[in-house]
Design a protein around this motif. Sequence first.
Motif, PDB file in Angstrom:
ATOM      1  N   GLU A   1       0.832  -1.207   0.000  1.00  0.00           N
ATOM      2  CA  GLU A   1       0.000   0.000   0.000  1.00  0.00           C
ATOM      3  C   GLU A   1       0.867   1.258   0.000  1.00  0.00           C
ATOM      4  OE1 GLU A   1      -3.550   2.108   2.647  1.00  0.00           O
ATOM      5  OE2 GLU A   1      -2.314   0.539   3.537  1.00  0.00           O
ATOM      6  N   LEU A   2       1.887   1.279   0.844  1.00  0.00           N
ATOM      7  CA  LEU A   2       2.774   2.441   0.904  1.00  0.00           C
ATOM      8  C   LEU A   2       3.483   2.628  -0.429  1.00  0.00           C
ATOM      9  CD1 LEU A   2       4.232   4.723   2.350  1.00  0.00           C
ATOM     10  CD2 LEU A   2       5.787   3.021   3.342  1.00  0.00           C
ATOM     11  N   GLN A   3       3.959   1.547  -1.008  1.00  0.00           N
ATOM     12  CA  GLN A   3       4.652   1.637  -2.295  1.00  0.00           C
ATOM     13  C   GLN A   3       3.731   2.182  -3.383  1.00  0.00           C
ATOM     14  OE1 GLN A   3       6.054  -2.041  -4.370  1.00  0.00           O
ATOM     15  NE2 GLN A   3       8.063  -1.109  -4.106  1.00  0.00           N
ATOM     16  N   SER A   4       2.492   1.710  -3.404  1.00  0.00           N
ATOM     17  CA  SER A   4       1.534   2.164  -4.402  1.00  0.00           C
ATOM     18  C   SER A   4       1.229   3.651  -4.256  1.00  0.00           C
ATOM     19  CB  SER A   4       0.244   1.350  -4.287  1.00  0.00           C
ATOM     20  OG  SER A   4      -0.746   1.830  -5.170  1.00  0.00           O
TER      21      SER A   4
ATOM     22  N   SER B   1      -3.571   6.086   9.370  1.00  0.00           N
ATOM     23  CA  SER B   1      -2.657   6.573   8.344  1.00  0.00           C
ATOM     24  C   SER B   1      -2.883   5.878   7.015  1.00  0.00           C
ATOM     25  CB  SER B   1      -1.208   6.370   8.792  1.00  0.00           C
ATOM     26  OG  SER B   1      -0.315   6.713   7.757  1.00  0.00           O
ATOM     27  N   ARG B   2      -2.853   6.638   5.938  1.00  0.00           N
ATOM     28  CA  ARG B   2      -2.946   6.090   4.584  1.00  0.00           C
ATOM     29  C   ARG B   2      -1.583   5.622   4.071  1.00  0.00           C
ATOM     30  NH1 ARG B   2      -6.560  10.786   3.861  1.00  0.00           N
ATOM     31  NH2 ARG B   2      -8.625  10.078   3.230  1.00  0.00           N
ATOM     32  N   LEU B   3      -0.533   5.969   4.789  1.00  0.00           N
ATOM     33  CA  LEU B   3       0.813   5.645   4.333  1.00  0.00           C
ATOM     34  C   LEU B   3       1.457   4.596   5.230  1.00  0.00           C
ATOM     35  CD1 LEU B   3       2.057   9.207   3.275  1.00  0.00           C
ATOM     36  CD2 LEU B   3       1.369   7.330   1.779  1.00  0.00           C
ATOM     37  N   VAL B   4       1.968   4.995   6.380  1.00  0.00           N
ATOM     38  CA  VAL B   4       2.657   4.069   7.278  1.00  0.00           C
ATOM     39  C   VAL B   4       1.686   3.569   8.339  1.00  0.00           C
ATOM     40  CG1 VAL B   4       4.538   3.786   8.930  1.00  0.00           C
ATOM     41  CG2 VAL B   4       4.860   5.182   6.874  1.00  0.00           C
ATOM     42  N   ASN B   5       1.436   2.265   8.356  1.00  0.00           N
ATOM     43  CA  ASN B   5       0.497   1.673   9.311  1.00  0.00           C
ATOM     44  C   ASN B   5       1.026   0.306   9.748  1.00  0.00           C
ATOM     45  OD1 ASN B   5      -0.195  -0.023   7.061  1.00  0.00           O
ATOM     46  ND2 ASN B   5      -1.606   1.570   6.369  1.00  0.00           N
TER      47      ASN B   5
END
Length: 254
Positions: free
Chosen positions: A124-127, A208-212
């Motif tokens: 998810e973070l990579q995307s 968080s939409r990034l780091v979770n």
Amino acid sequence: MHLPSRPDLTKSVFGPQSDFIAVVFSPVLAEWDEGAFCMPLLDLLVARGYQVHVYDSLSLAQESSTLHATSENWDAYLRANYPQIDLAVGQAYGGALVNSLLSGFLKTCPRVLGLSAPTRCSAELQSNLASILTCLDMQGETAALDLLEYYVKPERNDKYQPLPPTKVEESGIGQRLRIGFSQLMKADARSHVNNYAGHMLQIYGAASRLVNTDSIVVSSDNRRQISSGISGCGMRPVIEAPEIALRLISDFLD
């Protein structure tokens, strides 16, 4: 690579001279903000007796390089300039950098604090990082920063409203995003974290939409490593929930 001194390296110092040194590594940031990104934390650390050295993490990062190469540059710098670091702190990209440094000079650092600090770059973070870089290339800095801010904020039921496709003249912002995010997309320090024997606290936003939780990994064999997701927070838990975050950090430092 030997880097005994770097007079051009971007750094801010907080607090009087002390026997206890805390080193803080910044997120990518659109531009260096001299430590304002974690000001409540800086006040706490100074009050606890640390002199705090805040670095722009990208000071030793080069275009078309890797996070591993950047961490090697920082490792050489830290070895040349510090006999010991008592607390290492990293936020976002800076946290990934600190995790990478745990295989080197920071392996003997007694305490490590991560703020939205990915141990690995999840799918998810990579995307999402790739989406920001694509937006940067197609629409320019303004649109990319707008999309980044959307991802940084806590997840809600809102939908992203893209800006009109207008390319703007680039400054250093685009280069910072490209260097930092391209390196972060390949981050994986799970083995370093697993072998770290010191005390670690990883704080992140549960919304968080990034780091979770997909990005944060602590050692299951080391009870001194703790991760804590703060409800309702995005990528800035110290700013968004200062009372909760600072209480967790204060307890960690006791």
